[in-house]
Design a protein around this motif. Structure first.
Motif, PDB file in Angstrom:
ATOM      1  N   GLN A   1     -39.701  -8.032 -23.839  1.00 33.67           N
ATOM      2  CA  GLN A   1     -39.744  -9.136 -24.752  1.00 33.67           C
ATOM      3  C   GLN A   1     -39.287 -10.450 -23.897  1.00 33.67           C
ATOM      4  O   GLN A   1     -40.288 -11.353 -23.974  1.00 33.67           O
ATOM      5  N   GLU A   2     -38.617 -10.399 -23.076  1.00 27.19           N
ATOM      6  CA  GLU A   2     -38.064 -11.607 -22.177  1.00 27.19           C
ATOM      7  C   GLU A   2     -39.111 -11.711 -21.264  1.00 27.19           C
ATOM      8  O   GLU A   2     -39.425 -12.983 -20.894  1.00 27.19           O
ATOM      9  N   ALA A   3     -39.554 -10.445 -20.519  1.00 26.78           N
ATOM     10  CA  ALA A   3     -40.582 -10.796 -19.666  1.00 26.78           C
ATOM     11  C   ALA A   3     -42.005 -11.356 -20.171  1.00 26.78           C
ATOM     12  O   ALA A   3     -42.404 -12.243 -19.425  1.00 26.78           O
ATOM     13  N   ARG A   4     -42.166 -10.992 -21.327  1.00 21.83           N
ATOM     14  CA  ARG A   4     -43.430 -11.739 -21.935  1.00 21.83           C
ATOM     15  C   ARG A   4     -43.135 -13.120 -22.256  1.00 21.83           C
ATOM     16  O   ARG A   4     -43.847 -14.002 -21.755  1.00 21.83           O
ATOM     17  N   HIS A   5     -41.960 -13.414 -22.643  1.00 19.49           N
ATOM     18  CA  HIS A   5     -41.621 -14.985 -23.017  1.00 19.49           C
ATOM     19  C   HIS A   5     -41.711 -15.847 -21.637  1.00 19.49           C
ATOM     20  O   HIS A   5     -42.004 -16.937 -21.456  1.00 19.49           O
ATOM     21  N   LEU A   6     -41.101 -15.108 -20.586  1.00 20.37           N
ATOM     22  CA  LEU A   6     -40.963 -15.861 -19.186  1.00 20.37           C
ATOM     23  C   LEU A   6     -42.409 -15.568 -18.409  1.00 20.37           C
ATOM     24  O   LEU A   6     -42.311 -16.284 -17.355  1.00 20.37           O
ATOM     25  N   ALA A   7     -43.348 -14.954 -18.882  1.00 21.20           N
ATOM     26  CA  ALA A   7     -44.405 -14.625 -18.078  1.00 21.20           C
ATOM     27  C   ALA A   7     -44.199 -13.995 -16.786  1.00 21.20           C
ATOM     28  O   ALA A   7     -44.780 -14.346 -15.652  1.00 21.20           O
ATOM     29  N   VAL A   8     -43.349 -13.021 -16.849  1.00 20.85           N
ATOM     30  CA  VAL A   8     -42.935 -12.317 -15.450  1.00 20.85           C
ATOM     31  C   VAL A   8     -42.907 -10.888 -15.777  1.00 20.85           C
ATOM     32  O   VAL A   8     -42.950 -10.379 -17.072  1.00 20.85           O
ATOM     33  N   ASN A   9     -42.867  -9.863 -14.768  1.00 15.41           N
ATOM     34  CA  ASN A   9     -42.789  -8.597 -15.038  1.00 15.41           C
ATOM     35  C   ASN A   9     -41.134  -8.070 -15.475  1.00 15.41           C
ATOM     36  O   ASN A   9     -40.323  -8.917 -15.262  1.00 15.41           O
ATOM     37  N   ARG A  10     -41.057  -6.960 -15.885  1.00 15.76           N
ATOM     38  CA  ARG A  10     -39.556  -6.371 -16.481  1.00 15.76           C
ATOM     39  C   ARG A  10     -38.811  -6.530 -15.190  1.00 15.76           C
ATOM     40  O   ARG A  10     -37.600  -6.863 -15.353  1.00 15.76           O
ATOM     41  N   GLN A  11     -39.175  -5.942 -13.933  1.00 18.36           N
ATOM     42  CA  GLN A  11     -38.419  -6.135 -12.789  1.00 18.36           C
ATOM     43  C   GLN A  11     -37.749  -7.344 -12.555  1.00 18.36           C
ATOM     44  O   GLN A  11     -36.524  -7.565 -12.279  1.00 18.36           O
ATOM     45  N   ALA A  12     -38.549  -8.445 -12.626  1.00 17.50           N
ATOM     46  CA  ALA A  12     -38.260  -9.967 -12.512  1.00 17.50           C
ATOM     47  C   ALA A  12     -36.881 -10.177 -13.330  1.00 17.50           C
ATOM     48  O   ALA A  12     -35.829 -10.734 -13.126  1.00 17.50           O
ATOM     49  N   VAL A  13     -37.054  -9.818 -14.737  1.00 16.09           N
ATOM     50  CA  VAL A  13     -35.862 -10.210 -15.687  1.00 16.09           C
ATOM     51  C   VAL A  13     -34.816  -9.259 -15.314  1.00 16.09           C
ATOM     52  O   VAL A  13     -33.561  -9.943 -15.537  1.00 16.09           O
ATOM     53  N   ILE A  14     -35.120  -8.026 -14.872  1.00 21.08           N
ATOM     54  CA  ILE A  14     -33.765  -7.324 -14.599  1.00 21.08           C
ATOM     55  C   ILE A  14     -33.104  -7.689 -13.350  1.00 21.08           C
ATOM     56  O   ILE A  14     -31.704  -8.084 -13.186  1.00 21.08           O
ATOM     57  N   ASN A  15     -33.916  -8.189 -12.465  1.00 20.29           N
ATOM     58  CA  ASN A  15     -33.133  -8.841 -11.301  1.00 20.29           C
ATOM     59  C   ASN A  15     -32.465 -10.032 -11.464  1.00 20.29           C
ATOM     60  O   ASN A  15     -31.320 -10.597 -11.123  1.00 20.29           O
ATOM     61  N   MET A  16     -33.190 -11.073 -12.628  1.00 19.47           N
ATOM     62  CA  MET A  16     -32.646 -12.295 -12.926  1.00 19.47           C
ATOM     63  C   MET A  16     -31.236 -12.311 -13.694  1.00 19.47           C
ATOM     64  O   MET A  16     -30.253 -12.717 -13.170  1.00 19.47           O
ATOM     65  N   TRP A  17     -31.216 -11.260 -14.716  1.00 21.57           N
ATOM     66  CA  TRP A  17     -30.264 -10.895 -15.277  1.00 21.57           C
ATOM     67  C   TRP A  17     -29.138 -10.479 -14.487  1.00 21.57           C
ATOM     68  O   TRP A  17     -27.846 -10.725 -14.800  1.00 21.57           O
TER      69      TRP A  17
END
Length: 85
Positions: free
Chosen positions: A55-71
């Motif tokens: 859900q966060e990845a869609r919101h930020l228009a990035v992939n899941r891995q990018a969200v995991i790395n960022m968090w």
């Protein structure tokens, strides 16, 4: 060849999110200075967490891995009191 744009204008276009920024990037020369080589890991997590990441990845228009790395980076910086970029 990428289109030329001033840094301030690029930041504004990026922040607004209404325009594709790829045309301003020189992808052939793209690099991540100051970062170590990436290493692959495997991780198991509950479905609800995967759903939240997606859900966060869609919101930020990035992939899941990018969200995991960022968090993970944000949490590591918070807990260890230093910036890792």
């Amino acid at each position: 060849m990428s289109k030329k744009i001033k840094t301030e204008d690029f930041d504004r276009v990026f922040d607004e999110g209404a325009e594709d920024i790829v045309e301003y990037l020189d992808l052939a020369a793209a690099r991540r200075p100051g970062r170590d080589e990436a290493r692959r890991i495997n991780i198991n997590m509950p479905q609800w967490l995967i759903d939240a990441l997606d859900q966060e990845a869609r919101h930020l228009a990035v992939n899941r891995q990018a969200v995991i790395n960022m968090w993970l980076a944000e949490k590591a910086e918070e807990r260890l009191g230093r910036h890792f970029a």
